[in-house]
Enzyme design. Sequence first.
Site, PDB file in Angstrom:
ATOM      1  CD  GLU A 193      -5.839   7.255   0.515  1.00  0.00           C
ATOM      2  OE1 GLU A 193      -4.982   6.493   0.028  1.00  0.00           O
ATOM      3  OE2 GLU A 193      -6.569   6.908   1.478  1.00  0.00           O
ATOM      4  CG  ASP A 221       4.708   3.198  -1.947  1.00  0.00           C
ATOM      5  OD1 ASP A 221       3.698   3.801  -1.516  1.00  0.00           O
ATOM      6  OD2 ASP A 221       4.882   1.974  -1.801  1.00  0.00           O
ATOM      7  N   GLY A 265       0.909   0.734  -2.958  1.00  0.00           N
ATOM      8  CA  GLY A 265       2.259   0.344  -3.334  1.00  0.00           C
ATOM      9  C   GLY A 265       2.193  -0.652  -4.479  1.00  0.00           C
TER      10      GLY A 265
END
Length: 225
Positions: free
Chosen positions: A7, A191, A73
């Site tokens: 990241e 995701d 997510g």
Amino acid sequence: MGAMPEEVEPIVAKLDNLKETVYAANTYYEGFYKGQEVVVAYSKIGKVFATLTATILIEKFACEKLLFSGVAGAISDDLQIGDLIIASGLCQHDLDITAFSHPFGYVPEGEVCIATDESLREIAKKVAEEKGLTLKEGIIATGDQFVANPERKEWIGTTFNADALEMEGASVAVVCTALNVPFFILRAISDSADMDAGFDFDAFLESSAKISADFILSMVDTIER
Ligand code: OS5
């Protein structure tokens, strides 16, 4: 700030006059991006490590603003892999003293949802417009769980009205609010927190982290010195 090496690496790679300092078992990268002085670090995963790193960035490195870049997510069906979301506010989905009749996410003298800095959100919207990118704004739920379960995801979405989930944002929110430092949380979707989440996360961590990091760099370029 990020949580994982993936990241922050695209951000560190763009810094000039890089200086590395190891402090409290983390590396802090001080440098300049287009003349703007920045300090970059990844905390490691989860709320405790994120709390430590955010505190050190402010108390030791004297950061005046804190911008988090990373992946998340998706909860909202609007969000697909690679899409960007900025947090309007952050909550802790795993904070539970409901046995004392308090709502989920609440402890006395705290708040269920902590709002992010409005002027940093406005800068993000301006950058998105200039780049022709869609930016969703919504509540991001944080907890010490990698969610790969449709029922848990649904519960978090319904209970907190959250659009995305991750494992660090609310820690940054608590630290920055307590220390009066404006903060901003950006995440690109890796995701959908469902049965495929582990597989999707591995497949899309790097590309989604880069999307978020590139956007943060554009924001740094826009923030007035
Ligand atoms: O930082 C954690 C939260 N991040 C956002 C996120 C998320 N959070 C909760 N649920 C989801 N479905 C989420 N999707 C995206 C991402 C990150 C998740 S935890 C991933 C752990 C993966 C890992 N484990 N071992 N390694 C990687 C290798 C390794 C080994 C040694 C040192 C460092 C890494």
